[in-house]
Motif scaffolding. Sequence first.
Motif, PDB file in Angstrom:
ATOM      1  N   SER A   1      34.815 -45.620 -86.161  1.00 25.66           N
ATOM      2  CA  SER A   1      35.457 -46.161 -87.360  1.00 25.66           C
ATOM      3  C   SER A   1      35.872 -45.024 -88.280  1.00 25.66           C
ATOM      4  CB  SER A   1      34.517 -47.112 -88.089  1.00 25.66           C
ATOM      5  OG  SER A   1      33.391 -46.428 -88.573  1.00 25.66           O
TER       6      SER A   1
ATOM      7  N   HIS B   1      38.830 -48.429 -80.554  1.00 22.56           N
ATOM      8  CA  HIS B   1      38.069 -48.464 -79.310  1.00 22.56           C
ATOM      9  C   HIS B   1      38.555 -47.322 -78.433  1.00 22.56           C
ATOM     10  CE1 HIS B   1      36.754 -52.886 -79.695  1.00 22.56           C
ATOM     11  NE2 HIS B   1      35.813 -52.063 -80.081  1.00 22.56           N
TER      12      HIS B   1
ATOM     13  N   GLY C   1      42.583 -43.895 -77.853  1.00 22.77           N
ATOM     14  CA  GLY C   1      41.999 -45.229 -77.915  1.00 22.77           C
ATOM     15  C   GLY C   1      43.027 -46.263 -78.317  1.00 22.77           C
TER      16      GLY C   1
ATOM     17  N   ASN D   1      38.979 -44.781 -75.163  1.00 21.95           N
ATOM     18  CA  ASN D   1      39.103 -44.833 -73.713  1.00 21.95           C
ATOM     19  C   ASN D   1      39.286 -43.434 -73.151  1.00 21.95           C
ATOM     20  OD1 ASN D   1      41.698 -44.380 -74.580  1.00 21.95           O
ATOM     21  ND2 ASN D   1      42.591 -46.187 -73.661  1.00 21.95           N
TER      22      ASN D   1
ATOM     23  N   ILE E   1      38.817 -49.737 -87.005  1.00 21.91           N
ATOM     24  CA  ILE E   1      38.057 -49.450 -85.790  1.00 21.91           C
ATOM     25  C   ILE E   1      39.023 -49.072 -84.664  1.00 21.91           C
ATOM     26  CG2 ILE E   1      36.427 -50.373 -84.093  1.00 21.91           C
ATOM     27  CD1 ILE E   1      35.260 -50.329 -86.892  1.00 21.91           C
TER      28      ILE E   1
ATOM     29  N   SER F   1      41.779 -51.447 -82.878  1.00 17.75           N
ATOM     30  CA  SER F   1      41.317 -52.799 -82.576  1.00 17.75           C
ATOM     31  C   SER F   1      41.199 -53.711 -83.779  1.00 17.75           C
ATOM     32  CB  SER F   1      39.986 -52.758 -81.827  1.00 17.75           C
ATOM     33  OG  SER F   1      39.005 -52.176 -82.644  1.00 17.75           O
ATOM     34  N   LYS F   2      40.685 -53.216 -84.906  1.00 17.52           N
ATOM     35  CA  LYS F   2      40.516 -54.070 -86.078  1.00 17.52           C
ATOM     36  C   LYS F   2      40.685 -53.268 -87.346  1.00 17.52           C
ATOM     37  CE  LYS F   2      37.624 -57.824 -84.646  1.00 17.52           C
ATOM     38  NZ  LYS F   2      36.665 -58.782 -85.120  1.00 17.52           N
TER      39      LYS F   2
ATOM     40  N   ASP G   1      31.892 -45.803 -77.579  1.00 20.91           N
ATOM     41  CA  ASP G   1      32.953 -46.656 -77.081  1.00 20.91           C
ATOM     42  C   ASP G   1      33.868 -47.112 -78.207  1.00 20.91           C
ATOM     43  OD1 ASP G   1      31.062 -48.292 -78.250  1.00 20.91           O
ATOM     44  OD2 ASP G   1      31.336 -49.913 -76.828  1.00 20.91           O
ATOM     45  N   ARG G   2      33.446 -46.913 -79.469  1.00 16.09           N
ATOM     46  CA  ARG G   2      34.309 -47.198 -80.609  1.00 16.09           C
ATOM     47  C   ARG G   2      33.913 -46.282 -81.765  1.00 16.09           C
ATOM     48  NH1 ARG G   2      31.412 -52.606 -80.761  1.00 16.09           N
ATOM     49  NH2 ARG G   2      29.585 -52.047 -81.965  1.00 16.09           N
TER      50      ARG G   2
END
Length: 77
Positions: free
Chosen positions: A61, A49, A36, A51, A47, A39-40, A58-59
């Motif tokens: 944590s 995300h 992935g 793939n 987090i 992202s944050k 889809d995400r």
Amino acid sequence: MPETIVEIKKKLDDRIGQPVLVKAQAGRKRVATHHGVLSKTYPAIFIVHLNDGQGSLDRISYSYTDVLTHNISLAFE
């Protein structure tokens, strides 16, 4: 990886937007692997995300404590 939660957060803050491979303990002898993008980052969690097409997630944590205790390992690509 760094030795404190603050250091881990700072290192991940610098890597936001980069592809990452996450290996997480999923049971006694099972390891879940996810590809992935970081992202944050938040004060207690970060987090990713996904793939990799595994399931409908889809995400996901994780907490910085997971990295500190080696429950997950991160490898940036």
